[in-house]
Write an enzyme that holds these catalytic residues in place. Structure first.
Site, PDB file in Angstrom:
ATOM      1  N   SER A 135     -58.098  24.494 -12.606  1.00 39.93           N
ATOM      2  CA  SER A 135     -57.999  25.738 -13.375  1.00 39.93           C
ATOM      3  C   SER A 135     -58.578  25.477 -14.764  1.00 39.93           C
ATOM      4  CB  SER A 135     -56.515  26.108 -13.505  1.00 39.93           C
ATOM      5  OG  SER A 135     -56.326  27.120 -14.478  1.00 39.93           O
TER       6      SER A 135
ATOM      7  N   TYR B 105     -47.645  23.939 -15.196  1.00 42.38           N
ATOM      8  CA  TYR B 105     -48.935  24.279 -14.580  1.00 42.38           C
ATOM      9  C   TYR B 105     -50.060  23.515 -15.278  1.00 42.38           C
ATOM     10  CZ  TYR B 105     -52.481  27.473 -12.593  1.00 42.38           C
ATOM     11  OH  TYR B 105     -53.564  28.024 -11.929  1.00 42.38           O
TER      12      TYR B 105
HETATM   13  P1  NAD Z   1     -52.036  33.106  -4.387  1.00 43.75           P
HETATM   14  O1  NAD Z   1     -50.618  33.250  -4.801  1.00 43.75           O
HETATM   15  O2  NAD Z   1     -52.832  34.317  -4.011  1.00 43.75           O
HETATM   16  O3  NAD Z   1     -52.162  32.069  -3.197  1.00 43.75           O
HETATM   17  C1  NAD Z   1     -51.449  30.877  -3.163  1.00 43.75           C
HETATM   18  C2  NAD Z   1     -51.481  30.332  -1.764  1.00 43.75           C
HETATM   19  O4  NAD Z   1     -50.721  29.115  -1.762  1.00 43.75           O
HETATM   20  C3  NAD Z   1     -50.852  31.245  -0.721  1.00 43.75           C
HETATM   21  O5  NAD Z   1     -51.549  31.125   0.494  1.00 43.75           O
HETATM   22  C4  NAD Z   1     -49.443  30.681  -0.582  1.00 43.75           C
HETATM   23  O6  NAD Z   1     -48.826  30.979   0.658  1.00 43.75           O
HETATM   24  C5  NAD Z   1     -49.743  29.200  -0.732  1.00 43.75           C
HETATM   25  N1  NAD Z   1     -48.576  28.402  -1.077  1.00 43.75           N
HETATM   26  C6  NAD Z   1     -47.717  28.570  -2.115  1.00 43.75           C
HETATM   27  N2  NAD Z   1     -46.750  27.633  -2.070  1.00 43.75           N
HETATM   28  C7  NAD Z   1     -47.027  26.863  -0.986  1.00 43.75           C
HETATM   29  C8  NAD Z   1     -46.402  25.734  -0.403  1.00 43.75           C
HETATM   30  N3  NAD Z   1     -45.281  25.185  -0.912  1.00 43.75           N
HETATM   31  N4  NAD Z   1     -46.937  25.208   0.717  1.00 43.75           N
HETATM   32  C9  NAD Z   1     -48.053  25.754   1.269  1.00 43.75           C
HETATM   33  N5  NAD Z   1     -48.669  26.810   0.762  1.00 43.75           N
HETATM   34  C10 NAD Z   1     -48.175  27.359  -0.356  1.00 43.75           C
HETATM   35  O7  NAD Z   1     -52.723  32.324  -5.604  1.00 43.75           O
HETATM   36  P2  NAD Z   1     -54.246  32.114  -6.040  1.00 43.75           P
HETATM   37  O8  NAD Z   1     -54.414  32.807  -7.335  1.00 43.75           O
HETATM   38  O9  NAD Z   1     -55.179  32.379  -4.925  1.00 43.75           O
HETATM   39  O10 NAD Z   1     -54.205  30.566  -6.379  1.00 43.75           O
HETATM   40  C11 NAD Z   1     -54.787  29.575  -5.570  1.00 43.75           C
HETATM   41  C12 NAD Z   1     -55.083  28.349  -6.417  1.00 43.75           C
HETATM   42  O11 NAD Z   1     -56.002  28.686  -7.449  1.00 43.75           O
HETATM   43  C13 NAD Z   1     -53.847  27.793  -7.120  1.00 43.75           C
HETATM   44  O12 NAD Z   1     -53.886  26.383  -7.106  1.00 43.75           O
HETATM   45  C14 NAD Z   1     -53.997  28.309  -8.540  1.00 43.75           C
HETATM   46  O13 NAD Z   1     -53.358  27.490  -9.465  1.00 43.75           O
HETATM   47  C15 NAD Z   1     -55.490  28.271  -8.694  1.00 43.75           C
HETATM   48  N6  NAD Z   1     -56.008  29.140  -9.756  1.00 43.75           N
HETATM   49  C16 NAD Z   1     -55.801  30.483  -9.730  1.00 43.75           C
HETATM   50  C17 NAD Z   1     -56.323  31.258 -10.755  1.00 43.75           C
HETATM   51  C18 NAD Z   1     -56.158  32.744 -10.787  1.00 43.75           C
HETATM   52  O14 NAD Z   1     -56.518  33.351 -11.802  1.00 43.75           O
HETATM   53  N7  NAD Z   1     -55.675  33.393  -9.750  1.00 43.75           N
HETATM   54  C19 NAD Z   1     -57.016  30.661 -11.802  1.00 43.75           C
HETATM   55  C20 NAD Z   1     -57.199  29.291 -11.795  1.00 43.75           C
HETATM   56  C21 NAD Z   1     -56.696  28.538 -10.760  1.00 43.75           C
END
Ligand code: NAD
Length: 260
Positions: free
Chosen positions: A142, A155
Site C-alpha cells: 500500500s 496497517y
Molecule cells: P476487500 O475488503 O475488498 O477484500 C479483502 C479480501 O481479503 C476479501 O476477499 C476478504 O474475504 C479477504 N480476507 C479478509 N480477511 C481474511 C482472512 N483472515 N483470511 C482470508 N481472507 C481474508 O479489500 P481490498 O481493498 O480489495 O484490499 C485488498 C488488499 O489491498 C489489502 O491487503 C489492502 O490492504 C490492500 N490495499 C487496499 C487499498 C484500497 O484503497 N482499497 C489500498 C492499498 C492497499
C-alpha cells in the site's frame, strides 16, 4: 505468456484480489481463489474470464491468520494444481484508532493477516518455484507501506513490514528465475475503503459523495481512484518475462500520493 501457470491470489473474493484474479484468468492462468463471504459468485466470474483458455479455477477457504490453514491451502495447490507458480499476497484488513486506544486483538489480527500470512505462503511456495525454475511473487502492500497516516499504526507497520519482507526475499532469489515485488496502491474504491468513507460521512455529518471527494482530495492528487483492473495489469507485467529484472521493488500506483 502466463497461460498454463497457476496463481494463488489470497483474499480474492472481493475488491483488488478479485480484480487481479480476473486479469490473470484472462491471460489463461489457472487461479486458486481464497477469502470469505460469497465464494460462488467470484468463482463463476473468474471461470467465465478464463473460459476461452479452458483454465482451472479452485478455491480454498484458509483463514490467513491461521498458519495451519495456510499450510493446508498450499498442500491443496501442490496436490490439485501441481504447485503455485504465481503467488499474490493480497488478503488484508484495516482498523482505525490511535495507538493508545488501539484494541490489542485488532493489532494482532492486522499483523497476522496483512504481514505474517505472506511469510507463510512465501516460505511454502518458494521451494516449488525454485524446483520448477520459475516463480513470481507479488505482494499487495500500500502507499501505507511507504508513508504513514494517523490512526493506522497496525496497517502502516504491517505494510512497511511487507515491503521489507519483499526486499529480503528478492535478494535471496536475485540470481534465480523467481522474482519478488510489491505493489503499493493508493485509494481503490473497494469495500475496505467504502467503510472508511461511510465512517467519515457519519462522523462529519456530510453526504457520502462529499466524504469520497474529501478522502481523495486529502491524499491522491489525481483525484481518481486506482482500479482493480489497473492493479491486475501491473501484476501481469510483473509476472512477465520482460519484468525479470524488476526485483525487490515497491511499485506505487497511487495517483501521485507518494510523489508529494
Ligand atoms: P476487500 O475488503 O475488498 O477484500 C479483502 C479480501 O481479503 C476479501 O476477499 C476478504 O474475504 C479477504 N480476507 C479478509 N480477511 C481474511 C482472512 N483472515 N483470511 C482470508 N481472507 C481474508 O479489500 P481490498 O481493498 O480489495 O484490499 C485488498 C488488499 O489491498 C489489502 O491487503 C489492502 O490492504 C490492500 N490495499 C487496499 C487499498 C484500497 O484503497 N482499497 C489500498 C492499498 C492497499
Amino acid at each position: 505468456m502466463l497461460k498454463g501457470k497457476t496463481a494463488l491470489v489470497t483474499g480474492s473474493t472481493s475488491g483488488i484480489g478479485l480484480g487481479i484474479a480476473l486479469t490473470l484468468a484472462r491471460q489463461g492462468t489457472n487461479v486458486v481463489l481464497n477469502g470469505f463471504g460469497d465464494t460462488e459468485g467470484p468463482r463463476q466470474e473468474v471461470e467465465a474470464a478464463g473460459q476461452a483458455h479452458g483454465i482451472k479455477v479452485g478455491y480454498h477457504g484458509a483463514d490467513m491468520s491461521k498458519p495451519a490453514e495456510i499450510e493446508a491451502m498450499m498442500a491443496y495447490i501442490d496436490k490439485d494444481f501441481g504447485g503455485c507458480d504465481i503467488l499474490v499476497n493480497n488478503a488484508g484488513i484495516q482498523f482505525v484508532a490511535n495507538v493508545d486506544e488501539f484494541p490489542v486483538d485488532r493489532w494482532d489480527a492486522i499483523i497476522a493477516i496483512n504481514l505474517t500470512s505472506a511469510f507463510h505462503t512465501m516460505r511454502l511456495a518458494l521451494p516449488g518455484m525454485k524446483q520448477r525454475h520459475w516463480g513470481r511473487i507479488v505482494n499487495i502492500a500500500s502507499t501505507h507501506g511507504l508513508v504513514a497516516s494517523a490512526g493506522k499504526s497496525a496497517y502502516v507497520a504491517a505494510k512497511h513490514g511487507l515491503i521489507g519482507l519483499t526486499k529480503s526475499a528478492a535478494l535471496e532469489t536475485a540470481t534465480l528465475p523467481v522474482t519478488v515485488n510489491a505493489i503499493c496502491p493508493g485509494w481503490v474504491l473497494t469495500p475496505l475503503v467504502q467503510k472508511q468513507i461511510d465512517t467519515r460521512a457519519t462522523k462529519e455529518g456530510i453526504e457520502v459523495a462529499e466524504a469520497k471527494r474529501q478522502l481523495l482530495a486529502e491524499k491522491q492528487p489525481s483525484l481518481q481512484f486506482t482500479t482493480p483492473e489497473e492493479l491486475g495489469a501491473l501484476t501481469v507485467f510483473l509476472c512477465s518475462d520482460e519484468a525479470v529484472n524488476v526485483r525487490g521493488q515497491a511499485w506505487a500506483m497511487d495517483g501521485g500520493w507518494t510523489a508529494q
